[in-house]
Write a protein that holds these residues in place. Sequence first.
Motif, short mmCIF file in Angstrom:
data_model
loop_
_atom_site.label_atom_id
_atom_site.label_comp_id
_atom_site.label_asym_id
_atom_site.label_seq_id
_atom_site.Cartn_x
_atom_site.Cartn_y
_atom_site.Cartn_z
N ARG A 56 0.87 -1.18 0.00
CA ARG A 56 0.00 0.00 0.00
C ARG A 56 0.90 1.23 0.00
O ARG A 56 1.81 1.33 0.83
CB ARG A 56 -0.91 -0.01 1.22
CG ARG A 56 -1.97 -1.08 1.16
CD ARG A 56 -2.88 -1.06 2.40
NE ARG A 56 -3.98 -1.99 2.24
CZ ARG A 56 -3.92 -3.28 2.50
NH1 ARG A 56 -2.81 -3.81 2.93
NH2 ARG A 56 -4.98 -4.05 2.33
N LEU A 57 0.60 2.13 -0.93
CA LEU A 57 1.40 3.34 -1.09
C LEU A 57 0.49 4.55 -0.99
O LEU A 57 -0.30 4.82 -1.88
CB LEU A 57 2.10 3.29 -2.45
CG LEU A 57 3.37 4.09 -2.62
CD1 LEU A 57 4.45 3.66 -1.64
CD2 LEU A 57 3.89 3.95 -4.04
N PRO A 58 0.56 5.28 0.14
CA PRO A 58 -0.32 6.45 0.30
C PRO A 58 0.10 7.59 -0.61
O PRO A 58 1.22 7.60 -1.16
CB PRO A 58 -0.16 6.83 1.77
CG PRO A 58 1.03 6.12 2.27
CD PRO A 58 1.36 5.02 1.31
N PRO A 59 -0.76 8.59 -0.79
CA PRO A 59 -0.42 9.74 -1.63
C PRO A 59 0.90 10.37 -1.19
O PRO A 59 1.17 10.54 0.01
CB PRO A 59 -1.59 10.70 -1.40
CG PRO A 59 -2.74 9.80 -1.07
CD PRO A 59 -2.13 8.69 -0.26
N GLY A 60 1.74 10.66 -2.18
CA GLY A 60 3.03 11.30 -1.93
C GLY A 60 4.17 10.35 -1.66
O GLY A 60 5.33 10.74 -1.68
N ALA A 61 3.88 9.07 -1.41
CA ALA A 61 4.93 8.11 -1.05
C ALA A 61 5.57 7.47 -2.28
O ALA A 61 4.97 7.40 -3.34
CB ALA A 61 4.35 7.03 -0.14
N TRP A 62 6.77 7.00 -2.08
CA TRP A 62 7.51 6.24 -3.09
C TRP A 62 7.53 4.77 -2.68
O TRP A 62 7.53 4.44 -1.50
CB TRP A 62 8.96 6.70 -3.17
CG TRP A 62 9.21 8.07 -3.67
CD1 TRP A 62 8.30 9.08 -3.87
CD2 TRP A 62 10.49 8.62 -4.01
NE1 TRP A 62 8.94 10.21 -4.32
CE2 TRP A 62 10.28 9.95 -4.41
CE3 TRP A 62 11.78 8.10 -4.01
CZ2 TRP A 62 11.33 10.78 -4.82
CZ3 TRP A 62 12.81 8.93 -4.41
CH2 TRP A 62 12.59 10.24 -4.82
N SER A 63 7.62 3.88 -3.67
CA SER A 63 7.77 2.45 -3.38
C SER A 63 9.16 2.14 -2.86
O SER A 63 9.35 1.24 -2.05
CB SER A 63 7.51 1.63 -4.64
OG SER A 63 8.46 1.94 -5.64
N SER A 64 10.14 2.87 -3.37
CA SER A 64 11.55 2.61 -3.07
C SER A 64 12.36 3.75 -3.69
O SER A 64 11.81 4.62 -4.36
CB SER A 64 11.99 1.29 -3.71
OG SER A 64 11.85 1.37 -5.13
N GLN A 65 13.65 3.70 -3.51
CA GLN A 65 14.53 4.51 -4.33
C GLN A 65 14.61 3.81 -5.69
O GLN A 65 14.40 2.60 -5.79
CB GLN A 65 15.94 4.60 -3.70
CG GLN A 65 15.97 5.36 -2.39
CD GLN A 65 15.73 6.85 -2.59
OE1 GLN A 65 16.01 7.41 -3.65
NE2 GLN A 65 15.22 7.50 -1.56
N ARG A 66 14.91 4.58 -6.73
CA ARG A 66 15.01 3.97 -8.06
C ARG A 66 16.19 2.99 -8.03
O ARG A 66 17.28 3.35 -7.60
CB ARG A 66 15.21 5.06 -9.12
CG ARG A 66 14.66 4.68 -10.46
CD ARG A 66 14.52 5.90 -11.36
NE ARG A 66 15.80 6.48 -11.69
CZ ARG A 66 16.59 6.08 -12.69
NH1 ARG A 66 16.21 5.10 -13.49
NH2 ARG A 66 17.74 6.67 -12.90
#
Length: 156
Positions: free
Chosen positions: A48-58
């Motif tokens: 789950r990824l809330p608004p504004g969040a990233w999954s990870s660094q690229r």
Amino acid sequence: MPRIDITTVSERIGSGYPAPFAANAGARSKLSLGDAGGLSDFGVNLTRLPPGAWSSQRHWHTHEDEFVYVLSGELILVTEAGQQTLRANDCAAFPKAVADGHHLINRGTETAVYLEIGSRSENDSCSYPDIDLHWDPQAGYTHRDGIPYPKPPSKT
């Protein structure tokens, strides 16, 4: 294997990245469904990824394939080629050893939910093309020159 009751699976919030790289992925939450089912060859996370969040660094992996399937919400997939929007029923695949860093960003107004599926390799290492970060199983997180990042203080 019997049905997995996801209400009994422990939630992990945030990332293991060293400072200052942890903040962008600090709000993501994951349920390790593959671990809950006893899988060892590949992992499955309900993320789950809330608004504004990233999954990870690229990032990209040397020995692990990754696959993402969006269940709900809207995400921006960022790769070397640019940005693409992913919505429910969209998916993306990231073959191992392809030096094309990727991550997801939620620029929408609702929490996005997706499945992450990836192989598990003891030989994997991970490169982060935008920042001074590298990971391998022996050294953990290091600078690109191999100098380790300080370990975070233990929580007591």
